[in-house]
Design a protein around this motif. Sequence first.
Motif, PDB file in Angstrom:
ATOM      1  N   ILE A  60       0.831  -1.297   0.115  1.00 26.37           N
ATOM      2  CA  ILE A  60      -0.036   0.139   0.096  1.00 26.37           C
ATOM      3  C   ILE A  60       0.914   1.527   0.006  1.00 26.37           C
ATOM      4  CG2 ILE A  60      -1.869   1.296   1.203  1.00 26.37           C
ATOM      5  CD1 ILE A  60      -2.508  -1.409   2.428  1.00 26.37           C
ATOM      6  N   GLY A  61       0.875   1.901  -1.051  1.00 26.36           N
ATOM      7  CA  GLY A  61       1.899   3.086  -0.994  1.00 26.36           C
ATOM      8  C   GLY A  61       0.983   4.237  -0.171  1.00 26.36           C
ATOM      9  N   PHE A  62       1.929   5.297  -0.200  1.00 26.29           N
ATOM     10  CA  PHE A  62       1.157   6.543   0.459  1.00 26.29           C
ATOM     11  C   PHE A  62       0.043   7.144   0.059  1.00 26.29           C
ATOM     12  CE2 PHE A  62       1.454  10.967   1.763  1.00 26.29           C
ATOM     13  CZ  PHE A  62       1.513  10.670   3.133  1.00 26.29           C
ATOM     14  N   VAL A  63       0.082   7.188  -1.152  1.00 24.51           N
ATOM     15  CA  VAL A  63      -1.077   7.816  -1.701  1.00 24.51           C
ATOM     16  C   VAL A  63      -2.456   7.158  -1.516  1.00 24.51           C
ATOM     17  CG1 VAL A  63      -2.168   8.517  -4.112  1.00 24.51           C
ATOM     18  CG2 VAL A  63       0.135   8.985  -3.673  1.00 24.51           C
ATOM     19  N   PHE A  64      -2.311   5.643  -1.662  1.00 23.58           N
ATOM     20  CA  PHE A  64      -3.425   4.925  -1.203  1.00 23.58           C
ATOM     21  C   PHE A  64      -3.811   4.987   0.353  1.00 23.58           C
ATOM     22  CE2 PHE A  64      -5.346   0.760  -0.973  1.00 23.58           C
ATOM     23  CZ  PHE A  64      -6.488   0.761  -1.755  1.00 23.58           C
ATOM     24  N   GLN A  65      -2.636   5.197   0.949  1.00 27.97           N
ATOM     25  CA  GLN A  65      -2.953   4.998   2.543  1.00 27.97           C
ATOM     26  C   GLN A  65      -3.896   6.582   2.639  1.00 27.97           C
ATOM     27  OE1 GLN A  65       0.861   5.149   4.572  1.00 27.97           O
ATOM     28  NE2 GLN A  65       1.468   3.176   3.480  1.00 27.97           N
ATOM     29  N   VAL A  66      -3.426   7.590   2.045  1.00 24.01           N
ATOM     30  CA  VAL A  66      -4.136   8.613   2.213  1.00 24.01           C
ATOM     31  C   VAL A  66      -5.671   8.584   1.845  1.00 24.01           C
ATOM     32  CG1 VAL A  66      -4.485  11.165   1.546  1.00 24.01           C
ATOM     33  CG2 VAL A  66      -2.105  10.248   2.345  1.00 24.01           C
ATOM     34  N   ILE A  67      -5.719   7.910   0.699  1.00 21.95           N
ATOM     35  CA  ILE A  67      -7.088   7.689   0.296  1.00 21.95           C
ATOM     36  C   ILE A  67      -8.029   6.751   1.080  1.00 21.95           C
ATOM     37  CG2 ILE A  67      -8.526   6.408  -1.812  1.00 21.95           C
ATOM     38  CD1 ILE A  67      -6.335   7.329  -3.446  1.00 21.95           C
ATOM     39  N   ILE A  68      -7.360   5.749   1.812  1.00 26.69           N
ATOM     40  CA  ILE A  68      -8.031   5.063   2.847  1.00 26.69           C
ATOM     41  C   ILE A  68      -8.235   5.778   3.923  1.00 26.69           C
ATOM     42  CG2 ILE A  68      -7.626   3.081   4.486  1.00 26.69           C
ATOM     43  CD1 ILE A  68      -6.153   1.671   2.204  1.00 26.69           C
ATOM     44  N   PHE A  69      -7.428   6.662   4.317  1.00 22.06           N
ATOM     45  CA  PHE A  69      -7.650   7.443   5.668  1.00 22.06           C
ATOM     46  C   PHE A  69      -8.802   8.468   5.225  1.00 22.06           C
ATOM     47  CE2 PHE A  69      -6.718  11.727   7.430  1.00 22.06           C
ATOM     48  CZ  PHE A  69      -7.045  11.452   8.855  1.00 22.06           C
ATOM     49  N   SER A  70      -8.834   9.214   4.143  1.00 19.74           N
ATOM     50  CA  SER A  70      -9.757  10.017   3.897  1.00 19.74           C
ATOM     51  C   SER A  70     -11.174   9.304   3.739  1.00 19.74           C
ATOM     52  CB  SER A  70      -9.509  10.621   2.486  1.00 19.74           C
ATOM     53  OG  SER A  70      -8.269  11.519   2.581  1.00 19.74           O
ATOM     54  N   VAL A  71     -11.287   8.159   2.959  1.00 18.45           N
ATOM     55  CA  VAL A  71     -12.748   7.529   2.994  1.00 18.45           C
ATOM     56  C   VAL A  71     -13.207   7.191   4.465  1.00 18.45           C
ATOM     57  CG1 VAL A  71     -13.808   5.495   1.980  1.00 18.45           C
ATOM     58  CG2 VAL A  71     -12.102   6.736   0.375  1.00 18.45           C
ATOM     59  N   LEU A  72     -12.246   6.502   5.229  1.00 15.41           N
ATOM     60  CA  LEU A  72     -12.411   6.157   6.348  1.00 15.41           C
ATOM     61  C   LEU A  72     -13.045   7.080   7.499  1.00 15.41           C
ATOM     62  CD1 LEU A  72      -9.932   3.180   7.616  1.00 15.41           C
ATOM     63  CD2 LEU A  72     -12.466   3.082   7.314  1.00 15.41           C
ATOM     64  N   THR A  73     -12.456   8.490   7.365  1.00 12.60           N
ATOM     65  CA  THR A  73     -12.735   9.316   8.233  1.00 12.60           C
ATOM     66  C   THR A  73     -14.269   9.869   7.891  1.00 12.60           C
ATOM     67  OG1 THR A  73     -10.291  10.158   8.376  1.00 12.60           O
ATOM     68  CG2 THR A  73     -12.178  11.779   8.878  1.00 12.60           C
TER      69      THR A  73
END
Length: 160
Positions: A60-73
């Motif tokens: 999981i790259g950083f961009v995908f980590q940020v996307i997961i974080f944003s969607v979860l939030t």
Amino acid sequence: MPDFATLLTSEPVGMQAFWVWLTLGVIVLGLEIMLGTEWLLWPAASAGVVALLTLTGLPIGFVFQVIIFSVLTLTLSILSRRFMKKDAPAGDINDPGQRLVGKTATVLEGFGGSHEGRVIYDGVEWPAVIEGEEDAKLKAREPVKIVKVSEGKLVISRAA
């Protein structure tokens, strides 16, 4: 030794990513504790979930980590509106008197000609004062509405 720009633009991976997300979650949770908004819980929880995902070893790259974080939030924030109390009293949430406002109590002693008497609410006896002149006569066991709490006494009116 890598330069500062390389350190800023490199993607956190493995344990490095875990500590980045965990630190972010702890900082946001600390802000929530200081502010007490209840809305910062969701980004803190999301950061914790992303931190745990980085430990799985998935690529999981950083961009995908940020996307997961944003969607979860966003998802947790929207879902939380359904579970948060809508009838919370205004003012200081730590003031137990505010929780009594709007509840129904029962007259213990008739109020006769005076505006003072005693009522019982939830098994606790309270001194009470009638709000307004027209309510001066209340009988024992009559239901009354708690309007406010003032100086240790319940201010009441006739129950509708």
